[in-house]
Scaffold this active site. Structure first.
Site, mmCIF file in Angstrom:
data_model
loop_
_atom_site.group_PDB
_atom_site.id
_atom_site.type_symbol
_atom_site.label_atom_id
_atom_site.label_comp_id
_atom_site.label_asym_id
_atom_site.label_seq_id
_atom_site.Cartn_x
_atom_site.Cartn_y
_atom_site.Cartn_z
ATOM 1 N N SER A 125 20.526 98.093 -72.680
ATOM 2 C CA SER A 125 21.219 97.671 -71.562
ATOM 3 C C SER A 125 21.248 96.071 -71.696
ATOM 4 O O SER A 125 20.053 95.394 -72.067
ATOM 5 C CB SER A 125 20.800 98.188 -70.055
ATOM 6 O OG SER A 125 21.168 97.537 -69.307
ATOM 7 N N TYR A 150 13.230 100.286 -64.164
ATOM 8 C CA TYR A 150 14.222 100.770 -65.140
ATOM 9 C C TYR A 150 14.583 99.741 -66.204
ATOM 10 O O TYR A 150 14.531 100.144 -67.305
ATOM 11 C CB TYR A 150 15.525 100.900 -64.479
ATOM 12 C CG TYR A 150 16.856 101.164 -65.283
ATOM 13 C CD1 TYR A 150 17.588 99.943 -65.454
ATOM 14 C CD2 TYR A 150 17.312 102.200 -65.948
ATOM 15 C CE1 TYR A 150 18.661 100.049 -66.450
ATOM 16 C CE2 TYR A 150 18.108 102.464 -66.807
ATOM 17 C CZ TYR A 150 19.043 100.880 -67.120
ATOM 18 O OH TYR A 150 19.969 101.072 -67.988
ATOM 19 N N LYS A 154 13.824 100.135 -70.514
ATOM 20 C CA LYS A 154 14.651 99.792 -71.630
ATOM 21 C C LYS A 154 13.894 98.789 -72.574
ATOM 22 O O LYS A 154 14.060 98.793 -73.916
ATOM 23 C CB LYS A 154 15.982 99.042 -71.148
ATOM 24 C CG LYS A 154 16.767 100.089 -70.344
ATOM 25 C CD LYS A 154 17.201 101.251 -71.502
ATOM 26 C CE LYS A 154 18.127 102.210 -70.553
ATOM 27 N NZ LYS A 154 18.282 103.591 -71.444
HETATM 28 C C1 WQD Z 1 28.270 95.147 -60.293
HETATM 29 C C2 WQD Z 1 28.423 93.962 -59.154
HETATM 30 C C3 WQD Z 1 27.056 94.030 -57.362
HETATM 31 C C4 WQD Z 1 28.629 97.889 -55.491
HETATM 32 C C5 WQD Z 1 24.639 98.377 -63.412
HETATM 33 C C6 WQD Z 1 23.265 99.086 -63.447
HETATM 34 C C7 WQD Z 1 22.633 98.530 -64.744
HETATM 35 C C8 WQD Z 1 23.580 98.896 -65.745
HETATM 36 C C9 WQD Z 1 24.922 98.137 -65.776
HETATM 37 C C10 WQD Z 1 22.873 100.634 -67.104
HETATM 38 C C11 WQD Z 1 27.228 93.527 -58.656
HETATM 39 C C12 WQD Z 1 28.492 94.133 -56.898
HETATM 40 C C13 WQD Z 1 28.419 96.753 -56.370
HETATM 41 C C14 WQD Z 1 29.241 97.693 -54.473
HETATM 42 C C15 WQD Z 1 29.123 95.061 -54.657
HETATM 43 N N1 WQD Z 1 23.606 100.023 -66.178
HETATM 44 N N2 WQD Z 1 28.733 95.205 -55.934
HETATM 45 N N3 WQD Z 1 29.454 96.331 -53.966
HETATM 46 O O1 WQD Z 1 24.138 96.106 -61.141
HETATM 47 O O2 WQD Z 1 25.676 95.047 -62.611
HETATM 48 O O3 WQD Z 1 24.488 96.969 -63.110
HETATM 49 O O4 WQD Z 1 25.336 98.900 -64.418
HETATM 50 O O5 WQD Z 1 22.298 100.041 -67.969
HETATM 51 O O6 WQD Z 1 21.541 99.106 -64.858
HETATM 52 O O7 WQD Z 1 22.496 98.730 -62.339
HETATM 53 O O8 WQD Z 1 26.354 97.154 -61.536
HETATM 54 O O9 WQD Z 1 28.550 98.162 -60.487
HETATM 55 O O10 WQD Z 1 26.004 98.103 -59.276
HETATM 56 O O11 WQD Z 1 27.330 95.953 -59.635
HETATM 57 O O12 WQD Z 1 29.521 94.077 -54.517
HETATM 58 O O13 WQD Z 1 29.437 98.222 -53.429
HETATM 59 O O14 WQD Z 1 29.165 94.395 -58.090
HETATM 60 O O15 WQD Z 1 26.620 93.238 -56.305
HETATM 61 O O16 WQD Z 1 27.520 92.167 -58.468
HETATM 62 P P1 WQD Z 1 25.092 96.222 -61.818
HETATM 63 P P2 WQD Z 1 27.032 97.455 -60.262
#
Ligand code: WQD
Length: 340
Positions: A125, A150, A154
């Protein structure tokens, strides 16, 4: 046909990869403990590929069970290892659960097939980069101390695989560093199945659009980005699935030895507000959202340099953000009508 063990093969990325493996002429064997997936995905896969792939329900922390699996499946030529817990927030709450599951399961799988020349694809990741010093982030960027247990699993897993390779393991190994996988298969028969309230942005968007959630909270619009919201490299899950086939193909070529790592993204960043807008424009649905406080653990912006993937892995993305939004929406509508 070359048999490929797909651990976590009923999950979001795993199931899409099973489809692309079959499309590429491989014979996938799925192992999944169903802790974060649904056995009915097998029926969905059968509707797409025309048959139900071999499936073992097994928790890979069960050492004896993994040994039995290897006895039943001695002719595996490749392994794609997805099986892991992946909720960042939960890993902060229950670190030991994450270290045990994500590392012990990997160790068990590596142990039983280590005596054979197996091609091993590891699901890593972009989390390993933390907040990169410069963007787009390249594979040789310094790995920062993980933002969560997590992410640390990785990083540790990549170190384990690198050390194994350096010690002259029979495995050929490729780690794929995913950016943000979103979207769903064009048939809308498989997609993301978050349990409970979605943590990730796109399933929260589609559940808001279908009325399961009241509104989206944008976690912060005071970041140092053009519109103030966080930037990520969102990649269509089908493009991501195809990268695993490309990794197997690369390891099957004479020139490949040892270990390598690739960024699997589009090379383009999109902000939270841009994703919301893309969804609205593509589907014609107005989304209700408010701006809320920043979410702990979020990095400000990250997107990948995918030059190496293009030149060495011979892979690049083909599907754009609008297609990601449209396919995610089609899947949300499908699953609302056809709960598994
Ligand atoms: C994306 C953006 C949030 C929800 C995740 C996993 C990570 C990896 C990739 C596996 C961020 C914003 C989110 C909401 C929001 N997966 N957001 N409102 O955190 O980049 O990564 O996927 O490896 O481990 O954590 O993805 O979709 O949670 O967030 O504003 O209700 O959307 O703050 O900026 P993230 P995400």
């Amino acid at each position: 046909m070359a048999k490929i063990l797909v651990t976590g093969g009923l999950g979001f990325i795993g199931s899409h990869t099973v489809v692309e493996l079959v499309n590429a002429g491989y014979d996938p064997v799925i192992v999944d403990d169903l802790s974060n997936s649904n056995a009915k995905i097998l029926n969905q896969l059968a509707k797409i590929i025309g048959y139900k792939p071999a499936f073992y329900q097994l928790n890979l922390c069960n050492e004896q069970g993994v040994k039995e699996l290897a006895k039943n499946e001695p002719n595996i030529t490749g392994i794609i290892h997805f099986a892991a817990f992946k909720a960042v927030g939960e890993s902060v709450q229950f670190p030991l659960k994450y270290y045990r599951n994500n590392l012990y399961s990997l160790l068990n799988v590596l142990n039983v097939y280590d005596s054979k020349p197996v091609n091993f694809v590891f699901s890593s990741s972009c989390t390993v980069y933390g907040q990169p010093d410069s963007l787009p982030v390249t594979e040789d960027a310094p790995v920062k101390s993980a933002e969560s247990p997590y992410g640390n699993t990785k990083q540790i897993a990549e170190e384990m695989l690198k050390d194994m390779s350096a010690a002259g393991s029979n495995y050929k190994i490729i780690a794929l560093r995913y950016f943000n996988p979103v979207g769903a298969h064009e048939t809308a028969l498989i997609g993301e199945l978050p349990i409970g309230v979605p943590q990730n942005l796109v399933p929260f968007i589609t559940q808001t659009a279908i009325g399961k959630r009241q509104k989206i909270t944008v976690f912060g619009n005071d970041y140092n980005t053009p519109d103030g919201s966080c930037i990520r490299d969102y990649i269509h899950v089908v493009d991501l699935a195809k990268a695993h086939v490309a990794a197997l193909k690369l390891m099957e070529t004479k020139g490949f030895t040892g270990y390598d790592v690739f960024n699997i993204g589009t090379g383009k960043g999109s902000s939270v507000l841009e994703v919301i807008k893309a969804f609205e424009q593509t589907t014609g649905i107005k989304l209700a959202y408010t701006i809320g406080p920043r979410r702990d653990g979020d990095i400000e912006k990250v997107w990948g340099d995918v030059t190496k993937s293009k030149n060495v892995l011979k892979w690049k993305t083909e599907l754009d953000l609008d297609t990601m939004m449209q396919s995610a929406w089609e899947w949300e509508k499908y699953i609302a009508q056809n709960p598994l």
